[in-house]
Design an enzyme around this catalytic site. Structure first.
Site, PDB file in Angstrom:
ATOM      1  N   GLN A  24     -17.693   4.154   9.536  1.00 55.60           N
ATOM      2  CA  GLN A  24     -18.166   5.524   9.767  1.00 55.60           C
ATOM      3  C   GLN A  24     -18.932   6.039   8.551  1.00 55.60           C
ATOM      4  O   GLN A  24     -18.428   5.983   7.439  1.00 55.60           O
ATOM      5  CB  GLN A  24     -16.973   6.443  10.014  1.00 55.60           C
ATOM      6  CG  GLN A  24     -17.369   7.904  10.205  1.00 55.60           C
ATOM      7  CD  GLN A  24     -16.235   8.729  10.763  1.00 55.60           C
ATOM      8  OE1 GLN A  24     -15.279   9.049  10.053  1.00 55.60           O
ATOM      9  NE2 GLN A  24     -16.295   9.051  12.035  1.00 55.60           N
ATOM     10  N   GLU A  73      -5.658   3.274   7.782  1.00 53.44           N
ATOM     11  CA  GLU A  73      -7.036   2.808   7.953  1.00 53.44           C
ATOM     12  C   GLU A  73      -7.116   1.289   8.042  1.00 53.44           C
ATOM     13  O   GLU A  73      -8.047   0.742   8.650  1.00 53.44           O
ATOM     14  CB  GLU A  73      -7.908   3.323   6.795  1.00 53.44           C
ATOM     15  CG  GLU A  73      -9.396   3.136   7.051  1.00 53.44           C
ATOM     16  CD  GLU A  73     -10.273   3.738   5.961  1.00 53.44           C
ATOM     17  OE1 GLU A  73      -9.782   4.567   5.179  1.00 53.44           O
ATOM     18  OE2 GLU A  73     -11.451   3.356   5.911  1.00 53.44           O
ATOM     19  N   GLY A  82      -0.288   4.521   0.222  1.00 54.03           N
ATOM     20  CA  GLY A  82      -0.954   5.718   0.742  1.00 54.03           C
ATOM     21  C   GLY A  82      -0.099   6.374   1.811  1.00 54.03           C
ATOM     22  O   GLY A  82       1.115   6.127   1.908  1.00 54.03           O
ATOM     23  N   ARG A 114     -14.498   7.803  14.910  1.00 54.90           N
ATOM     24  CA  ARG A 114     -13.322   8.624  14.685  1.00 54.90           C
ATOM     25  C   ARG A 114     -13.712  10.099  14.566  1.00 54.90           C
ATOM     26  O   ARG A 114     -14.708  10.425  13.928  1.00 54.90           O
ATOM     27  CB  ARG A 114     -12.632   8.198  13.393  1.00 54.90           C
ATOM     28  CG  ARG A 114     -11.492   9.080  12.973  1.00 54.90           C
ATOM     29  CD  ARG A 114     -10.751   8.527  11.785  1.00 54.90           C
ATOM     30  NE  ARG A 114     -11.478   8.630  10.532  1.00 54.90           N
ATOM     31  CZ  ARG A 114     -11.570   9.739   9.794  1.00 54.90           C
ATOM     32  NH1 ARG A 114     -11.000  10.859  10.189  1.00 54.90           N
ATOM     33  NH2 ARG A 114     -12.233   9.722   8.648  1.00 54.90           N
ATOM     34  N   GLY A 148       0.830  -1.203   0.000  1.00 50.09           N
ATOM     35  CA  GLY A 148       0.000   0.000   0.000  1.00 50.09           C
ATOM     36  C   GLY A 148       0.861   1.247   0.000  1.00 50.09           C
ATOM     37  O   GLY A 148       1.791   1.368   0.799  1.00 50.09           O
ATOM     38  N   HIS A 182     -17.788   6.022   4.736  1.00 49.15           N
ATOM     39  CA  HIS A 182     -16.579   6.814   4.581  1.00 49.15           C
ATOM     40  C   HIS A 182     -15.295   6.176   5.110  1.00 49.15           C
ATOM     41  O   HIS A 182     -14.231   6.320   4.514  1.00 49.15           O
ATOM     42  CB  HIS A 182     -16.803   8.147   5.283  1.00 49.15           C
ATOM     43  CG  HIS A 182     -15.667   9.118   5.165  1.00 49.15           C
ATOM     44  ND1 HIS A 182     -15.200   9.534   3.940  1.00 49.15           N
ATOM     45  CD2 HIS A 182     -14.916   9.761   6.096  1.00 49.15           C
ATOM     46  CE1 HIS A 182     -14.197  10.391   4.134  1.00 49.15           C
ATOM     47  NE2 HIS A 182     -13.994  10.538   5.419  1.00 49.15           N
ATOM     48  N   ALA A 184       0.123   6.086   5.183  1.00 50.78           N
ATOM     49  CA  ALA A 184       0.768   5.259   6.216  1.00 50.78           C
ATOM     50  C   ALA A 184       1.943   4.478   5.633  1.00 50.78           C
ATOM     51  O   ALA A 184       3.031   4.417   6.224  1.00 50.78           O
ATOM     52  CB  ALA A 184      -0.248   4.314   6.853  1.00 50.78           C
ATOM     53  N   LEU A 202     -17.358  12.776  -1.141  1.00 50.66           N
ATOM     54  CA  LEU A 202     -17.149  13.470   0.124  1.00 50.66           C
ATOM     55  C   LEU A 202     -17.230  14.995  -0.005  1.00 50.66           C
ATOM     56  O   LEU A 202     -16.606  15.595  -0.875  1.00 50.66           O
ATOM     57  CB  LEU A 202     -15.765  13.093   0.668  1.00 50.66           C
ATOM     58  CG  LEU A 202     -15.344  13.774   1.972  1.00 50.66           C
ATOM     59  CD1 LEU A 202     -16.260  13.367   3.106  1.00 50.66           C
ATOM     60  CD2 LEU A 202     -13.908  13.433   2.303  1.00 50.66           C
ATOM     61  N   PHE A 246     -13.033  21.557  13.304  1.00 52.03           N
ATOM     62  CA  PHE A 246     -13.611  20.306  12.825  1.00 52.03           C
ATOM     63  C   PHE A 246     -14.499  19.728  13.923  1.00 52.03           C
ATOM     64  O   PHE A 246     -14.359  20.091  15.095  1.00 52.03           O
ATOM     65  CB  PHE A 246     -12.488  19.310  12.480  1.00 52.03           C
ATOM     66  CG  PHE A 246     -12.396  18.954  11.022  1.00 52.03           C
ATOM     67  CD1 PHE A 246     -12.141  19.924  10.066  1.00 52.03           C
ATOM     68  CD2 PHE A 246     -12.562  17.630  10.594  1.00 52.03           C
ATOM     69  CE1 PHE A 246     -12.040  19.592   8.726  1.00 52.03           C
ATOM     70  CE2 PHE A 246     -12.465  17.295   9.258  1.00 52.03           C
ATOM     71  CZ  PHE A 246     -12.203  18.268   8.314  1.00 52.03           C
ATOM     72  N   HIS A 284     -20.043   9.254   6.868  1.00 52.07           N
ATOM     73  CA  HIS A 284     -19.777  10.688   6.886  1.00 52.07           C
ATOM     74  C   HIS A 284     -21.093  11.401   6.605  1.00 52.07           C
ATOM     75  O   HIS A 284     -21.796  11.051   5.662  1.00 52.07           O
ATOM     76  CB  HIS A 284     -18.727  11.036   5.829  1.00 52.07           C
ATOM     77  CG  HIS A 284     -18.161  12.406   5.976  1.00 52.07           C
ATOM     78  ND1 HIS A 284     -18.913  13.543   5.780  1.00 52.07           N
ATOM     79  CD2 HIS A 284     -16.918  12.832   6.319  1.00 52.07           C
ATOM     80  CE1 HIS A 284     -18.147  14.604   5.988  1.00 52.07           C
ATOM     81  NE2 HIS A 284     -16.934  14.207   6.318  1.00 52.07           N
ATOM     82  N   ARG A 334     -19.180  12.848  13.825  1.00 50.87           N
ATOM     83  CA  ARG A 334     -19.879  12.351  12.635  1.00 50.87           C
ATOM     84  C   ARG A 334     -21.009  11.386  12.955  1.00 50.87           C
ATOM     85  O   ARG A 334     -22.039  11.387  12.266  1.00 50.87           O
ATOM     86  CB  ARG A 334     -18.868  11.687  11.701  1.00 50.87           C
ATOM     87  CG  ARG A 334     -17.948  12.714  11.100  1.00 50.87           C
ATOM     88  CD  ARG A 334     -16.811  12.102  10.335  1.00 50.87           C
ATOM     89  NE  ARG A 334     -15.987  13.170   9.768  1.00 50.87           N
ATOM     90  CZ  ARG A 334     -14.851  12.961   9.132  1.00 50.87           C
ATOM     91  NH1 ARG A 334     -14.381  11.736   8.975  1.00 50.87           N
ATOM     92  NH2 ARG A 334     -14.177  13.976   8.630  1.00 50.87           N
ATOM     93  N   THR A 336     -16.187  17.789   2.508  1.00 52.47           N
ATOM     94  CA  THR A 336     -15.434  17.815   3.763  1.00 52.47           C
ATOM     95  C   THR A 336     -16.183  18.490   4.923  1.00 52.47           C
ATOM     96  O   THR A 336     -16.926  19.453   4.736  1.00 52.47           O
ATOM     97  CB  THR A 336     -14.076  18.526   3.584  1.00 52.47           C
ATOM     98  OG1 THR A 336     -13.438  18.592   4.855  1.00 52.47           O
ATOM     99  CG2 THR A 336     -14.224  19.948   3.052  1.00 52.47           C
ATOM    100  N   GLU A 337     -15.908  17.958   6.111  1.00 49.94           N
ATOM    101  CA  GLU A 337     -16.390  18.562   7.348  1.00 49.94           C
ATOM    102  C   GLU A 337     -15.848  19.987   7.485  1.00 49.94           C
ATOM    103  O   GLU A 337     -16.387  20.801   8.225  1.00 49.94           O
ATOM    104  CB  GLU A 337     -15.856  17.695   8.503  1.00 49.94           C
ATOM    105  CG  GLU A 337     -16.545  17.849   9.809  1.00 49.94           C
ATOM    106  CD  GLU A 337     -16.176  16.674  10.717  1.00 49.94           C
ATOM    107  OE1 GLU A 337     -16.381  15.510  10.324  1.00 49.94           O
ATOM    108  OE2 GLU A 337     -15.654  16.931  11.810  1.00 49.94           O
TER     109      GLU A 337
END
Lengths: 234, 584
Positions: free
Chosen positions: B237, B387, B15, B398, B13, B350, B17, B249, B120, B239, B283, B251-252
């Protein structure tokens, strides 16, 4: 309503040469073209092959040529296309085709890597963030938002003529670091873009600007690079 | 033909992380990252709003402390997060963000040049560092770029099918992974001293999701198919603000910048559900509120099935500066100009709070717990991050902007762990038949000329999960979903693809992804059935209250062939904040 999609097909495992295949199906004006391609793949022809991931124009996977223009399938709505005749979908020009709409982008990536696409600051870092004013940040705000989709470089006649040319995406990347107030590699970066395959190959045709799905004014940034090169003592 | 590779460290992966761990390891060891997409296509790039960290750059809501960030996160988690992990996170977050800035992340700035921070949901202070509304893109490109500088080796468009596991002194141990090159369908065996799974979440088991098409929980599948546990999977979760009807999405950060939700009567309804935090409640609270408004007939549109998000009042200039991508999404996909009119929104799947459980000290993947609820067995040198992992930082819910920080804080920690142990490890030969099972699996799928279509099975799964396992749950619906998943697993045994090509066969990849999806979906539903209480994102209509006596525990789900999954409970670590009633 009905619409017809005329799609470039080529599978090296079985096809001697590429061909076009037409698919006619029901679509809504607000349907996203990527969803049409998924619909074809999932319900009519499982062999149709294309890259896709995020589906909202940030991952840069689904760049393709749609009615002659380089765009992202996930950002193109049916209502923005002329459905009175077949909608032609082809792989991005000037990259070798792997299969159907999937191209080999290695040439594109090599150019990106050539401009040293990473911040270099060899001063000892402060105990906090480097300070950068909003005005300084604004210089790179648009340029950093490039998504590496390859639509611009593929649309550039100078790149068609000679694919050693760094191309608009790589030059935009160079700009992003040269104009980042935190970067200290400016002179070396300017030498790279001043190379025979660098900025001077840009003939201000603006195809890249038209192709960019993030609406980045790439030609403007390349022009700023040219100015920076000529005003710097290299 | 089978190809062999050796690297000291394999990361699956590319991404946030995965690349963060790679950047940590690269200066001292040979590290390779395998990804099923080109690294910059990884789904981290789609994260928008920002990354939470106590920088104290914006003091408009008071001085911030790591303890307050910790408290907000624990409360947001409905007390299910492990507090030792949350404390580490809150203390390390500022360093991790500053490090990213030093590496070039183009953060938005305050007038004096410091990193800009915004509000947030669920955070009591203004602590969200951001790069406009494309923070994930800015962070991911920074890490990818630095990894290029450090010479990290990438295997892009390789699909990892399985872990190579062995046993050693009563624990499992990882010896590498089996993958195939999507471009050629040839198998590649990767041998290594350590492996990290940074494979992301898996929202694509739901019909409506903000997640990428590639987000199919392959790491979850790989773990669960091996009989290893998945933790707290009952907490996906939703969203609150997915763009209606696509689920993209929004965004918040829109609410963080002053936006608010309204129903068909024009009421700012969050005032009723969260009198203090209002639209900046966490959320789970906001998604339940939206569904309640819709169920009680106050939704908007011809079907009364969504609500509106108003932001035009902050002014066009502020929108274009702070939320440029959001403006464009709304304009492109719905024709709505959010500088003039509200954005139609509805909850969208989400994020997975649950995932691959990790050991609190070593970061290694947990293989089992004893009757006392403590970890009794690990998979040595196998790590998880982002994730894909369940550390557990997020517990049952979260907080927005904690996940981007999670990826870099724990990606870095995994990298450090791996660096510490590498010198002590001796490489053992792999079994002679390594890769044979995976080769057979690919052959079987390609050679079948009729049977079940991948897309049909996947669509039935997505429909079932959306109908039965979304924001509000009941035992009846969960049983229905679990039965359906079992049926789909049976039918999957006869799955076939039309594409027989060995060149870039995306249909074959979709078939292999579906196997993973059908596996972790089972763990998710079985865990949701087991948890007979309501906590965080898990709302059981038939058990509406939180039940700390029985369920202040993590859920571990183990696959059992031909049987119901085995469920065990793992202790929650509580250090500073004993559970309280959760009000916003």
């Amino acid at each position: 309503m009905k619409a017809t999609f005329k799609i470039f097909r080529y599978d090296p495992d079985k096809d001697k040469k590429p061909y076009y295949k037409e698919y006619t199906l029901d679509v809504e004006p607000n349907t996203v073209l990527l969803d049409v391609l998924n619909d074809i793949k999932w319900h009519y022809d499982g062999t149709l092959t294309f890259r896709r991931s995020c589906a909202h124009a940030i991952c840069g996977s689904c760049g393709m040529t749609i009615n002659g223009k380089n765009r992202l399938a996930c950002q193109t709505l049916i209502k923005d296309l002329d459905t009175s005749k077949p909608i032609k979908i082809e792989p991005l020009k000037s990259y070798p085709v792997i299969k159907d709409l999937v191209v080999d982008m290695n040439k594109f990536y090599e150019k990106m890597f050539k401009v040293k696409p990473y911040l270099v600051n060899d001063n000892p870092p402060p105990g906090r963030e480097f300070l950068q004013t909003p005005e300084e940040q604004k210089l790179i705000d648009e340029a950093y938002s490039c998504i590496w989709c390859g639509c611009c470089t593929s649309s550039c006649p100078s790149f068609w003529a000679d694919d050693d040319y760094l191309g608009p995406a790589a030059l935009l990347k160079a700009y992003r670091f040269i104009f980042d107030t935190r970067d200290t590699l400016t002179e070396e970066r300017l030498r790279i873009v001043n190379d025979a395959d660098g900025v001077w190959r840009c003939h201000v045709i603006f195809n890249c600007v038209e192709a960019c799905p993030k609406e980045i004014n790439i030609t403007e940034y390349i022009s700023r690079l040219k100015l920076k090169v000529v005003t710097s003592k290299l | 033909m089978i190809h062999f590779h050796y690297h000291d460290v394999i990361i699956v992966g590319a991404g946030l992380a995965g690349t963060r761990a790679a950047v940590e390891v690269a200066p001292v060891a040979d590290v390779a990252v395998i990804s099923k997409v080109f690294p910059t296509r990884s789904h981290s790039t789609a994260a928008q709003g920002g990354a939470a960290a106590v920088l104290n750059n914006n003091l408009k809501r008071g001085v911030d402390t790591w303890l307050l960030h910790m408290f907000d996160t624990v409360k947001g988690s409905d007390y299910l997060a492990d507090q030792n992990i949350v404390e580490y996170f809150a203390k390390e977050a500022p360093k991790a963000i500053i490090e990213m800035e030093h590496w070039g992340t183009p953060f938005s700035r305050m007038p004096d040049g410091r990193i800009s921070q915004r509000d947030f949901g669920g955070h009591q202070r203004t602590r969200i560092a951001h790069a406009a509304d494309r923070t994930g893109h800015a962070l991911l490109h920074t890490l990818f770029e630095q990894s290029i500088r450090l010479g990290v080796k990438y295997y892009p468009e390789f699909f990892v099918m399985d872990l190579i596991l062995d046993e050693e002194e009563g624990d499992y141990v990882v010896r590498g992974v089996v993958a195939y090159d999507i471009r050629t369908t040839e198998l590649h065996i990767f041998q290594s001293k350590a492996v990290m799974l940074a494979t992301g979440g898996g929202g694509r088991i739901y019909k409506i999701t903000s997640n990428a098409h590639e987000y199919t929980g392959d790491g979850f599948g790989m773990i669960y198919r091996k009989g290893l546990p998945l933790q707290d999977m009952e907490f996906p979760q939703f969203h609150p603000t997915g763009l209606y009807p696509l689920g993209i999405l929004i965004t918040e950060g829109v609410r963080g910048e002053g936006g608010y939700l309204i129903n068909s009567k024009g009421e700012r309804f969050m005032e009723r559900y969260a009198p203090d935090f209002k639209d900046l409640a966490p959320r789970d609270v906001v998604s339940r509120a939206i569904y309640t408004e819709i169920m009680e007939g106050r939704g908007v549109g011809p079907k009364k099935d969504h609500v509106l998000l108003k932001i035009d009042h902050i002014g066009k200039d502020a929108i274009m500066e702070k939320l440029p991508e959001i403006w464009k999404f709304a304009k492109t996909y719905t024709g709505v100009d959010c500088t003039k009119e509200p954005i139609p929104v509805m909850p969208t799947m989400h994020y997975m709070m649950g995932g691959i459980p990790t050991h609190h000290e070593t970061g290694e993947v947990v293989a089992d717990v004893g009757p006392d609820g403590e970890v009794s067995k690990v998979v040595k040198r196998l790590y998880a991050g982002g994730e894909a992992a369940c550390e557990s930082l997020h517990g049952a819910n979260r907080l927005g902007a904690n996940s981007m920080t999670d990826t870099i804080v724990f990606g870095r920690r995994v990298g450090k762990h791996m660096v510490e142990i590498l010198d002590t490890i001796k490489i053992k030969d792999l079994p002679e038949d390594v890769g044979k099972e995976q080769e057979e699996k690919i052959k079987a799928i390609l050679s079948r000329n009729s049977g079940e279509k991948v897309s049909k099975l996947r669509e039935e799964l997505q429909e079932t999960m959306w109908e039965n396992v979304s924001v509000f749950r009941t035992e009846e619906k969960l049983i229905k979903a679990l039965d359906k998943i079992k049926e789909l697993q049976e039918r999957y045994k006869n799955v076939y693809v039309e594409d027989k090509s060995t060149t870039f066969n995306m249909e074959l990849k979709e078939a292999l992804e579906l196997e993973n999806m059908l596996n972790y979906a089972e763990a998710l539903v079985a865990s949701a059935l087991f948890r007979k209480e309501s906590r965080g994102a898990h709302s059981r209509v038939d058990y509406p209250n939180r039940d700390d006596e029985h369920f202040l525990k993590h859920t571990l789900a183990f696959k059992q062939e031909g049987k119901e999954p085995l469920i065990k409970q793992r202790n929650v670590v509580i250090t500073r904040f004993p559970p309280q009633e959760r009000r916003y």
